[in-house]
Design a protein around this motif. Structure first.
Motif, short mmCIF file in Angstrom:
data_model
loop_
_atom_site.label_atom_id
_atom_site.label_comp_id
_atom_site.label_asym_id
_atom_site.label_seq_id
_atom_site.Cartn_x
_atom_site.Cartn_y
_atom_site.Cartn_z
N ASP A 207 -8.26 -3.58 -6.97
CA ASP A 207 -7.94 -4.19 -5.69
C ASP A 207 -7.00 -5.37 -5.92
N ALA A 208 -5.75 -5.05 -6.23
CA ALA A 208 -4.78 -6.10 -6.54
C ALA A 208 -3.38 -5.62 -6.13
N ALA A 209 -2.53 -6.61 -5.80
CA ALA A 209 -1.11 -6.30 -5.59
C ALA A 209 -0.50 -6.00 -6.96
N PHE A 210 0.66 -5.34 -6.98
CA PHE A 210 1.29 -5.02 -8.25
C PHE A 210 2.81 -5.06 -8.07
N PRO A 211 3.53 -5.61 -9.09
CA PRO A 211 4.99 -5.65 -8.94
C PRO A 211 5.63 -4.27 -8.92
N ILE A 212 6.62 -4.09 -8.05
CA ILE A 212 7.45 -2.88 -8.08
C ILE A 212 8.88 -3.38 -8.31
N ASP A 213 9.86 -2.52 -8.20
CA ASP A 213 11.24 -2.93 -8.51
C ASP A 213 11.77 -3.97 -7.51
N HIS A 214 12.88 -4.60 -7.88
CA HIS A 214 13.63 -5.53 -7.02
C HIS A 214 12.80 -6.74 -6.60
N GLY A 215 11.87 -7.19 -7.46
CA GLY A 215 11.10 -8.40 -7.20
C GLY A 215 10.10 -8.25 -6.06
N GLN A 216 9.77 -7.02 -5.68
CA GLN A 216 8.84 -6.80 -4.56
C GLN A 216 7.47 -6.38 -5.09
N THR A 217 6.53 -6.15 -4.18
CA THR A 217 5.17 -5.77 -4.61
C THR A 217 4.66 -4.63 -3.74
N ILE A 218 3.72 -3.88 -4.33
CA ILE A 218 2.89 -2.97 -3.53
C ILE A 218 1.70 -3.83 -3.13
N SER A 219 1.42 -3.89 -1.83
CA SER A 219 0.37 -4.81 -1.33
C SER A 219 -0.99 -4.44 -1.91
N GLN A 220 -1.86 -5.46 -1.98
CA GLN A 220 -3.24 -5.26 -2.41
C GLN A 220 -3.92 -4.27 -1.45
N PRO A 221 -4.75 -3.36 -1.96
CA PRO A 221 -5.43 -2.42 -1.07
C PRO A 221 -6.20 -3.10 0.06
N LEU A 222 -6.86 -4.23 -0.24
CA LEU A 222 -7.61 -4.94 0.82
C LEU A 222 -6.65 -5.38 1.93
N THR A 223 -5.46 -5.83 1.56
CA THR A 223 -4.48 -6.28 2.56
C THR A 223 -4.01 -5.09 3.41
N VAL A 224 -3.73 -3.97 2.75
CA VAL A 224 -3.30 -2.77 3.49
C VAL A 224 -4.40 -2.35 4.46
#
Ligand code: SAM
Length: 220
Positions: free
Chosen positions: A55-72
């Motif tokens: 349950d954590a956000a994770f970096p993706i390309d271009h300095g962005q993130t995939i949101s934390q599952p709890l946030t989604v």
């Protein structure tokens, strides 16, 4: 292993994640079912798929993130959409939030500012059942061409409430958006467009997001 494999181990990890989110206050069975169904590891860089069910956000390309599952899950729950609703997501990113909304049977529009990210996420979303309507552009101004929407979810932090997004809501529609004067110091807000034209404003605690870009964002 193919990039789009979904093993019994992955499925078990998702059931565990959904239980964890339930323990953290996600009560909507529809949201929990979607979290259980959507293979989040598909939205991760291949070498990091083993991080997908934390349950954590994770970096993706271009300095962005995939949101934390709890946030989604929280943002989706706050949208409180009726079946078959039409929803706009601002900030496609990895495509995961859009996939969760699609899984729930909504008519999903999503807009992303960074074109290569949109192209990458489309490759994954093409593997998900349901038709995604994805666009490149400045979602801080919404997506007027297909308005009005029953719900709009913004997955980046905004310095102010973008009024154009309110204008693109149906009566009774809700905008869920993190707002604040610093991307690390935001408040999760929900704005509901009432029948008399007034806006009901509710806040749901602190949030951290990457900054919203564009005309109504933090940066160009
Ligand atoms: N919903 C995403 C997911 O499930 O992976 C999370 C995305 S990330 C936290 C926020 C995204 O918003 C980034 O991909 C960023 O490029 C995008 N973004 C920022 N400002 C935007 C804007 N004005 N219009 C559209 N997308 C924007």
């Amino acid at each position: 292993m193919s990039a789009f494999e979904d093993t019994l181990v992955h499925q078990g990890q998702r059931r565990k994640l959904a239980l964890e989110l339930q323990g953290k206050g996600i009560a909507s069975q529809q949201v929990l079912a979607a979290i259980t169904a959507v293979p989040r590891h598909w939205f991760f860089p291949k070498d990091f798929q083993s991080f997908a069910y934390r349950d954590a956000a994770f970096p993706i390309d271009h300095g962005q993130t995939i949101s934390q599952p709890l946030t989604v899950a929280q943002q989706t729950q706050l949208l409180a959409l009726a079946p078959n609703s039409k929803v706009l997501e601002v900030g496609t990113g990895s495509g995961y939030q859009a996939a969760v909304l699609l899984e729930m049977g909504f008519e999903v529009y999503t807009i992303e500012y960074i074109r290569p990210l949109l192209e990458q996420s489309m490759q994954v979303l093409s593997q998900i059942k349901g038709q995604i309507r994805a666009f490149h552009g400045d979602g801080s101004k919404g997506l007027a061409k297909y308005a009005p929407y029953d719900g709009i979810v913004v997955t980046a932090g905004a310095p102010v409430l973008p009024t154009e997004l309110i204008a693109q809501l149906n009566e009774g529609g809700m905008l869920v958006i993190p707002v604040g004067n610093h991307p690390q110091k935001l408040t999760m807000m929900r704005y509901t467009k009432l029948a008399n034209g007034e806006i009901r404003e509710e806040s749901f605690g602190p949030a951290k997001f990457v900054p919203l870009k564009g005309e109504f964002g933090f940066e160009p």
